[in-house]
Scaffold this motif. Structure first.
Motif, PDB file in Angstrom:
ATOM      1  N   VAL A  51      -4.183   8.435  -8.049  1.00 37.25           N
ATOM      2  CA  VAL A  51      -4.361   7.127  -7.401  1.00 37.25           C
ATOM      3  C   VAL A  51      -5.725   6.545  -7.756  1.00 37.25           C
ATOM      4  CG1 VAL A  51      -4.784   6.043  -5.146  1.00 37.25           C
ATOM      5  CG2 VAL A  51      -2.760   7.441  -5.504  1.00 37.25           C
ATOM      6  N   ALA A  52      -6.764   7.368  -7.676  1.00 36.18           N
ATOM      7  CA  ALA A  52      -8.110   6.887  -7.978  1.00 36.18           C
ATOM      8  C   ALA A  52      -8.266   6.550  -9.461  1.00 36.18           C
ATOM      9  CB  ALA A  52      -9.141   7.932  -7.557  1.00 36.18           C
ATOM     10  N   LEU A  88       0.681   4.142  -2.870  1.00 35.46           N
ATOM     11  CA  LEU A  88       0.114   5.445  -2.514  1.00 35.46           C
ATOM     12  C   LEU A  88       1.150   6.500  -2.164  1.00 35.46           C
ATOM     13  CD1 LEU A  88      -2.781   4.172  -0.207  1.00 35.46           C
ATOM     14  CD2 LEU A  88      -2.796   4.506  -2.682  1.00 35.46           C
ATOM     15  N   THR A 145      -5.935  10.436   0.151  1.00 36.54           N
ATOM     16  CA  THR A 145      -5.410   9.472  -0.819  1.00 36.54           C
ATOM     17  C   THR A 145      -5.707   8.047  -0.373  1.00 36.54           C
ATOM     18  OG1 THR A 145      -3.622  10.987  -1.436  1.00 36.54           O
ATOM     19  CG2 THR A 145      -3.334   8.681  -2.014  1.00 36.54           C
ATOM     20  N   SER A 146      -5.468   7.769   0.906  1.00 39.14           N
ATOM     21  CA  SER A 146      -5.740   6.430   1.440  1.00 39.14           C
ATOM     22  C   SER A 146      -7.225   6.099   1.361  1.00 39.14           C
ATOM     23  CB  SER A 146      -5.257   6.331   2.892  1.00 39.14           C
ATOM     24  OG  SER A 146      -3.858   6.451   2.972  1.00 39.14           O
ATOM     25  N   TYR A 176      -8.262   5.330  -2.274  1.00 38.30           N
ATOM     26  CA  TYR A 176      -7.808   4.003  -2.678  1.00 38.30           C
ATOM     27  C   TYR A 176      -8.662   2.925  -2.019  1.00 38.30           C
ATOM     28  CZ  TYR A 176      -5.009  -0.165  -3.285  1.00 38.30           C
ATOM     29  OH  TYR A 176      -4.613  -1.439  -3.601  1.00 38.30           O
ATOM     30  N   SER A 220     -11.840   2.567  -3.768  1.00 38.23           N
ATOM     31  CA  SER A 220     -11.666   2.044  -5.128  1.00 38.23           C
ATOM     32  C   SER A 220     -11.550   0.523  -5.153  1.00 38.23           C
ATOM     33  CB  SER A 220     -10.428   2.668  -5.785  1.00 38.23           C
ATOM     34  OG  SER A 220      -9.229   2.079  -5.300  1.00 38.23           O
ATOM     35  N   THR A 221     -11.154  -0.059  -4.032  1.00 41.28           N
ATOM     36  CA  THR A 221     -11.036  -1.528  -3.970  1.00 41.28           C
ATOM     37  C   THR A 221     -12.379  -2.195  -3.703  1.00 41.28           C
ATOM     38  OG1 THR A 221     -10.569  -1.603  -1.575  1.00 41.28           O
ATOM     39  CG2 THR A 221      -8.690  -1.312  -3.069  1.00 41.28           C
ATOM     40  N   THR A 279      -3.917  12.405  -5.213  1.00 39.04           N
ATOM     41  CA  THR A 279      -5.104  11.620  -4.881  1.00 39.04           C
ATOM     42  C   THR A 279      -5.898  11.281  -6.132  1.00 39.04           C
ATOM     43  OG1 THR A 279      -5.231  12.681  -2.708  1.00 39.04           O
ATOM     44  CG2 THR A 279      -7.212  11.575  -3.506  1.00 39.04           C
ATOM     45  N   HIS A 325       0.823  -1.213   0.000  1.00 42.99           N
ATOM     46  CA  HIS A 325       0.000   0.000   0.000  1.00 42.99           C
ATOM     47  C   HIS A 325       0.855   1.260   0.000  1.00 42.99           C
ATOM     48  CE1 HIS A 325      -3.828  -2.130   1.674  1.00 42.99           C
ATOM     49  NE2 HIS A 325      -3.755  -2.185   0.369  1.00 42.99           N
ATOM     50  N   ARG A 353      -7.085   3.311 -10.620  1.00 38.73           N
ATOM     51  CA  ARG A 353      -7.985   2.223 -10.245  1.00 38.73           C
ATOM     52  C   ARG A 353      -9.251   2.214 -11.089  1.00 38.73           C
ATOM     53  NH1 ARG A 353      -6.956  -2.058  -7.451  1.00 38.73           N
ATOM     54  NH2 ARG A 353      -9.129  -1.996  -6.772  1.00 38.73           N
TER      55      ARG A 353
END
Length: 278
Positions: free
Chosen positions: A169-170, A90, A139-140, A143, A146-147, A166, A86, A173
């Motif tokens: 990152v999205a 990230l 950001t976390s 993510y 998104s999972t 951020t 992770h 995904r």
């Protein structure tokens, strides 16, 4: 006596950040050590971002782990010798574990947020979300969502340029991302609103924000309860609090640092007890 277990030694841990006096991490981690029968210490240490490299180089052999909060989460990821999956994805770390002088960086915010949402029954059916703020914690959160099926994300920020990490990152995904200014009107209702911004930012618009969301997750816990959470509860919306996240991510930190598991409810109770004294 050449091979004593780490659990039998007096080890030091701490939370780093600035400001840090409000942190509930000491209360939670100390409660975990008491539950596990560990004679360990855990303190709060004020560290600015430019001070972090020297601070980490000066750690003693008795330091086992460090929790990391704002504004250090991206810098901590860069300073580590090893990074979890992770953290690699990230560029954000909230945990540093020390082993033979080597720093390994971890992110328990992602798994902790998912566990907190699952516990509150909010993890399924989140297709659209709005996140206030676009820093390391945002950001976390992006993510994590998104999972679990997120398809569209709205980032609401003061400075759109700061949303880039951020957003990327999205988008990697497969999430559609829209960036809006903090003062723009809310034109759509989303499945979940996540606030990572201070009370004075979200609280002033709490009615408007909750009216445009089907559920609310407020990362902030100071003051407690936040105006945003109170407005959500008054409107009958499902909520997840910053304390829920804090307890779950801290339980994962305890496991990384000690090798033992602890019930997040014990940590949540410790946090609530500490808040009651303030």
């Amino acid at each position: 006596m050449c091979c004593r277990r780490r659990q039998d030694l007096l080890m030091r841990c701490a939370v780093l950040g600035s400001p840090i006096a409000h942190s509930l991490s000491p209360a939670m981690h100390r409660a975990a050590y008491a539950e596990l029968g560990l004679d360990w210490t855990y303190d709060a240490v004020a560290v600015e971002e430019h001070e972090l490299p020297l601070f980490l180089r000066s750690l003693g052999d008795d330091v086992r782990g460090l929790s990391v909060t704002a504004p250090l989460k991206r810098a901590a990821a860069q300073e580590a010798h090893q990074r979890s999956e992770h953290v690699e994805l990230l560029g954000v770390a909230n945990t540093l574990v020390v082993d033979d002088g080597m720093l390994s960086a971890h992110n328990t915010d992602v798994t902790g947020a998912l566990a907190a949402m699952q516990e509150r029954g909010l993890l399924s059916g989140i297709r659209t979300a709005r996140i206030l703020g676009a820093g390391a914690t945002a950001t976390s959160m992006a993510y994590a969502l998104s999972t679990h099926g997120l398809s569209r994300l709205e980032l609401v920020v003061r400075d759109p340029a700061r949303a880039r990490e951020t957003q990327q990152v999205a988008e990697r995904r497969g999430v559609e991302v829209v960036v809006r200014g903090i003062d723009e009107p809310l034109t759509e209702t989303v499945d979940l609103l996540i606030s990572t911004v201070p009370e004075d930012v979200a609280g002033a618009r709490s009615r408007e924000l909750t009216a445009a969301a089907r559920a609310v997750f407020d990362i902030v816990y100071d003051p407690w309860p936040t105006t945003l959470l109170a407005a959500a509860a008054e409107s009958g919306l499902p909520t997840v609090s910053g304390l829920d996240l804090l307890a779950h991510q801290a339980a994962l930190q305890v496991e990384l640092m000690t090798g033992s598991t602890v019930d997040p409810q014990i940590l949540l109770n410790a946090a609530m007890g500490e808040l009651a004294t303030r």
